[in-house]
Design an enzyme around this catalytic site. Structure first.
Site, short mmCIF file in Angstrom:
data_model
loop_
_atom_site.label_atom_id
_atom_site.label_comp_id
_atom_site.label_asym_id
_atom_site.label_seq_id
_atom_site.Cartn_x
_atom_site.Cartn_y
_atom_site.Cartn_z
N SER A 68 -3.66 4.34 -4.39
CA SER A 68 -4.31 5.11 -5.45
C SER A 68 -5.82 5.06 -5.31
O SER A 68 -6.38 4.07 -4.82
CB SER A 68 -3.92 4.51 -6.81
OG SER A 68 -4.77 4.97 -7.83
N TYR A 121 -3.33 -2.04 -12.79
CA TYR A 121 -2.72 -1.00 -11.94
C TYR A 121 -3.43 -0.94 -10.59
O TYR A 121 -2.79 -0.96 -9.54
CB TYR A 121 -2.79 0.35 -12.66
CG TYR A 121 -2.40 1.51 -11.78
CD1 TYR A 121 -1.10 1.64 -11.30
CD2 TYR A 121 -3.33 2.49 -11.42
CE1 TYR A 121 -0.73 2.70 -10.48
CE2 TYR A 121 -2.96 3.56 -10.61
CZ TYR A 121 -1.67 3.65 -10.14
OH TYR A 121 -1.31 4.70 -9.33
#
Length: 353
Positions: free
Chosen positions: A141, A166
């Site tokens: 990501s 995350y």
């Protein structure tokens, strides 16, 4: 780079009922001959399950002749499920897209991220070790860049300062993949996706949430007073990048010491063109009016509120895609208006008919 012919191969796509996963399966249906495609998804209720079911039905309706497709409802965090899957199908190419997504949710529900993004990914790596694969492609990501000041973000940049759990789990995926590539000679490629959007996307993403609220006449909150920039990337561009990368695995080579060099790579997939959040929302509401999701006289100004930054968010994302262009001859290019038009037209059909 080691060329891989996807025709007649067994391909495993984890998170296949997800936004990117379902689009990848549909794309493989169109482009790959004689393959066996296995999809796995736990169908959790992080967001509306009916959307995942819609994607699965769409996949089944598009299954072409000559392709074998199996869907397994299962969780990559369940070691026995993954071991059984690999033992039965022995996939040649694995694309791991299953993950708990979202920055804000990681602040309130950290356990979900440890289970899916760490334990789940570890299970995939262990399975790739025991049932050797030609290529493991996995989702990382843009959030790994944290609050890096240097833009555009390059895969050569240091990314040791995540600002959300995350992001930390995604950076951990890259580290784990590197270790397994080195120890067990598993060709692996990590993909740092930049703000993916499009039809049948994730309802927790800003553009989808904004649309739901505007349609109900509620006020939308635009963070950092609208001074956020995001490298919005249309889902078809992401899938194009994934399919190209699946076909080119990092080469297995030995170093001067005679031991394997890790066949490991990481790429950005982004639009290489950050857009201001206020401009993004303005184009979105124009396209929603065009698609008749909102009335023509909609008072957009009365329904927006500029608010401070949220914890875990970053002010800008901006992908340097030089390496992707150099190695795979591809650069995402779908314009924001084109992409948001496709989303608005899909939304009108799905929610208003």
């Amino acid at each position: 780079m080691q060329k891989i012919d996807l025709n007649d191969k067994t391909i495993l796509v984890t998170g296949s009922a997800g936004f990117i996963g379902s689009n990848l399966v549909k794309r493989l249906f169109r482009n790959v001959k004689g393959a066996t495609i296995i999809g796995i998804d736990n169908m959790n209720d992080y967001y509306d399950v009916s959307l995942k079911e819609f994607r699965l039905k769409e996949i089944e309706s598009l299954l072409p002749e000559g392709i074998t497709y199996h869907f397994v409802k299962g969780d990559i965090a369940d070691r026995s499920c993954i071991d059984k899957l690999f033992a039965e199908y022995k996939p040649a190419v694995v694309v791991n897209l299953a993950a708990q997504a979202g920055v804000r949710y990681s602040i309130t529900n950290p356990d979900a991220y440890i289970q899916s993004n760490l334990i789940g990914f570890y299970n995939i790596l262990e399975a790739c070790r025991h049932y050797p694969v030609e290529h493991l492609v996995y989702a990382s990501s843009s959030s790994v860049y944290g609050s890096n000041k240097k833009v555009p973000y390059s895969t050569d940049d240091k990314v040791d300062n995540p600002v959300s759990l995350y992001a930390a789990t995604k950076k951990s995926n890259e580290l784990l993949a590197h270790a397994y590539s080195k120890l067990y000679n598993i060709p692996s490629t990590g993909l740092r996706f930049f703000t993916v959007y499009g039809p049948a996307g994730r309802p927790d993403m800003a553009y989808f949430g904004f649309t739901n609220k505007l349609r109900k006449g509620e006020t939308i909150q635009i963070f950092n007073y609208g001074n956020c920039k995001r490298d919005f990337t249309f889902v078809d561009d992401i899938v194009e990048g994934v399919v190209r990368i699946m076909q080119g695995a990092p080469e297995k080579k030995n170093g001067e010491d005679g031991l394997p060099l890790p066949p490991y790579a990481v790429y950005n997939i982004g639009n290489n063109s950050p857009e201001n959040l206020l401009d993004f929302v303005d184009i979105l509401q124009q396209e929603l009016i065009r698609a008749k999701v909102l009335p023509e006289d909609y008072d957009f100004e009365a329904h927006k509120q500029l608010v401070p930054m949220q914890p875990g968010d970053v002010p800008v994302t901006f992908a340097d895609t030089t390496a992707l262009e150099r190695d795979y001859g591809f650069k995402p290019s779908t314009s924001l208006r084109e992409g948001l038009r496709a989303f608005a037209e899909w939304y009108a059909k799905f929610y208003t008919l």
